[in-house]
Design a protein around this motif. Structure first.
Motif, PDB file in Angstrom:
ATOM      1  N   TYR A 136      24.289  50.213  50.850  1.00 19.06           N
ATOM      2  CA  TYR A 136      24.404  48.764  50.605  1.00 19.06           C
ATOM      3  C   TYR A 136      24.122  48.461  49.134  1.00 19.06           C
ATOM      4  N   THR A 137      25.059  47.779  48.484  1.00 19.32           N
ATOM      5  CA  THR A 137      24.877  47.518  47.059  1.00 19.32           C
ATOM      6  C   THR A 137      25.647  46.273  46.600  1.00 19.32           C
ATOM      7  N   ALA A 138      25.469  45.914  45.351  1.00 18.87           N
ATOM      8  CA  ALA A 138      26.125  44.711  44.815  1.00 18.87           C
ATOM      9  C   ALA A 138      26.490  44.939  43.351  1.00 18.87           C
ATOM     10  N   TRP A 139      27.570  44.277  42.961  1.00 16.36           N
ATOM     11  CA  TRP A 139      28.015  44.358  41.564  1.00 16.36           C
ATOM     12  C   TRP A 139      28.084  42.946  40.972  1.00 16.36           C
ATOM     13  N   LYS A 140      27.670  42.851  39.709  1.00 12.23           N
ATOM     14  CA  LYS A 140      27.885  41.593  38.986  1.00 12.23           C
ATOM     15  C   LYS A 140      28.921  41.845  37.886  1.00 12.23           C
ATOM     16  N   PHE A 141      29.472  40.747  37.369  1.00  7.59           N
ATOM     17  CA  PHE A 141      30.578  40.886  36.413  1.00  7.59           C
ATOM     18  C   PHE A 141      30.310  40.111  35.123  1.00  7.59           C
ATOM     19  N   GLN A 142      30.563  40.800  34.015  1.00  5.99           N
ATOM     20  CA  GLN A 142      30.397  40.172  32.700  1.00  5.99           C
ATOM     21  C   GLN A 142      31.784  40.064  32.057  1.00  5.99           C
ATOM     22  N   PRO A 143      32.391  38.876  32.126  1.00  4.18           N
ATOM     23  CA  PRO A 143      33.776  38.752  31.631  1.00  4.18           C
ATOM     24  C   PRO A 143      33.864  38.532  30.123  1.00  4.18           C
ATOM     25  N   GLN A 144      35.005  38.911  29.556  1.00  4.98           N
ATOM     26  CA  GLN A 144      35.295  38.599  28.154  1.00  4.98           C
ATOM     27  C   GLN A 144      35.896  37.209  28.036  1.00  4.98           C
ATOM     28  N   ARG A 145      36.631  36.826  29.099  1.00  4.04           N
ATOM     29  CA  ARG A 145      37.243  35.497  29.101  1.00  4.04           C
ATOM     30  C   ARG A 145      37.114  34.857  30.472  1.00  4.04           C
ATOM     31  N   TRP A 146      36.942  33.548  30.484  1.00  9.94           N
ATOM     32  CA  TRP A 146      37.054  32.760  31.718  1.00  9.94           C
ATOM     33  C   TRP A 146      38.302  31.902  31.562  1.00  9.94           C
ATOM     34  N   ASP A 147      39.131  31.887  32.572  1.00  9.73           N
ATOM     35  CA  ASP A 147      40.387  31.145  32.505  1.00  9.73           C
ATOM     36  C   ASP A 147      40.423  30.144  33.661  1.00  9.73           C
ATOM     37  N   PHE A 148      40.545  28.874  33.332  1.00 10.81           N
ATOM     38  CA  PHE A 148      40.554  27.812  34.357  1.00 10.81           C
ATOM     39  C   PHE A 148      41.912  27.136  34.371  1.00 10.81           C
ATOM     40  N   LEU A 149      42.587  27.153  35.512  1.00 12.04           N
ATOM     41  CA  LEU A 149      43.892  26.497  35.625  1.00 12.04           C
ATOM     42  C   LEU A 149      43.813  25.405  36.683  1.00 12.04           C
ATOM     43  N   LYS A 150      44.277  24.206  36.290  1.00  9.31           N
ATOM     44  CA  LYS A 150      44.263  23.075  37.223  1.00  9.31           C
ATOM     45  C   LYS A 150      45.685  22.550  37.391  1.00  9.31           C
TER      46      LYS A 150
END
Ligand code: FMN
Length: 213
Positions: free
Chosen positions: A172-186
């Motif tokens: 049992y384990t978990a991963w977190k994420f460190q992004p270079q970019r966040w992209d928001f589309l509406k």
């Protein structure tokens, strides 16, 4: 027929704050319980790229998106071999301040996966529902199985553990994420979408801008 341009207005300088705002609005349409899925793409030695749906579990203390998995599944093995990943959230029903329905896509681009220490997964395990805890002990993910065999194993496990706590398996384990970019589309009905992208700068700050869809 009609057409218009979507416009993302008043977005915060921090992408995680923006993500939280959108999630909060998405959850309003589900007062009886809300689960947010995310699509996780990884680099896979056999298939090149491999994606799947996983459950968004929230943010770590350092404000990273995380999910839970088991060490025997392919997504874990992929991230262990190559921590580069891309994540997409799709939220089809988010009302804006005027009550108009919009769809949002949030993408974490160029994300690096970091495994959470096992000490941090104890509390998460304790909150898992019974089915998830049993699955953690009996399922050989991705291998061919016989339903009757698995059912017998499940029923026996349930019987043996009735009223007893189920131990956290080593897988049992978990991963977190460190992004270079966040992209928001509406985008709304009959609209051309708007996007806002946050790009991580060398000094650790986020630069934000509208980008064409
Ligand atoms: C709604 C939904 C939520 C899921 N959540 C998870 C999850 O949180 N973690 C996980 O490892 N798999 C989750 N799965 C299963 C994955 O999609 C996938 O089938 C499994 O992890 C094995 O995929 P892999 O061989 O590509 O790693 C979920 C599937 C669905 C449909």
């Amino acid at each position: 027929m009609t057409s218009s341009l979507a416009k993302i207005e008043d977005f915060p300088s921090d992408p995680v704050e923006f993500f939280k705002e959108i999630l909060q609005e998405a959850a309003k349409g589900h007062p009886d319980g809300f689960m947010q899925e995310m699509n996780l793409a990884t680099v896979d030695e056999e298939f090149g790229v491999l994606n799947r749906t996983v459950l968004y579990r929230g943010l770590t203390q350092d404000n990273c998106v995380f999910y839970i998995t088991h060490r025997y599944v392919r997504n874990f093995k992929n991230l262990q071999a190559n921590p580069k990943a891309c994540i997409t959230f799709y939220m089809p029903d988010v009302k804006d301040k005027a009550g108009i329905q919009n769809s949002w896509q949030v993408r974490l681009i160029g994300a690096t996966a970091v495994e959470l220490p096992q000490s941090e997964t104890d509390a998460l395990w304790a909150k898992e529902n019974l089915a998830a805890q049993i699955r953690g002990h009996i399922c050989p993910c991705g291998e061919p199985i016989n339903y009757d065999d698995l059912k017998a194993r499940h029923d026996q496990f349930l019987e043996d553990h009735r009223g007893k706590p189920i131990e956290k398996p080593a897988s049992y384990t978990a991963w977190k994420f460190q992004p270079q970019r966040w992209d928001f589309l509406k985008v709304g009905l009959d609209q051309i979408a708007d996007r806002v992208q946050y790009r991580l700068q060398k000094d650790g700050k986020w630069e934000s801008m509208h980008v064409s869809t």
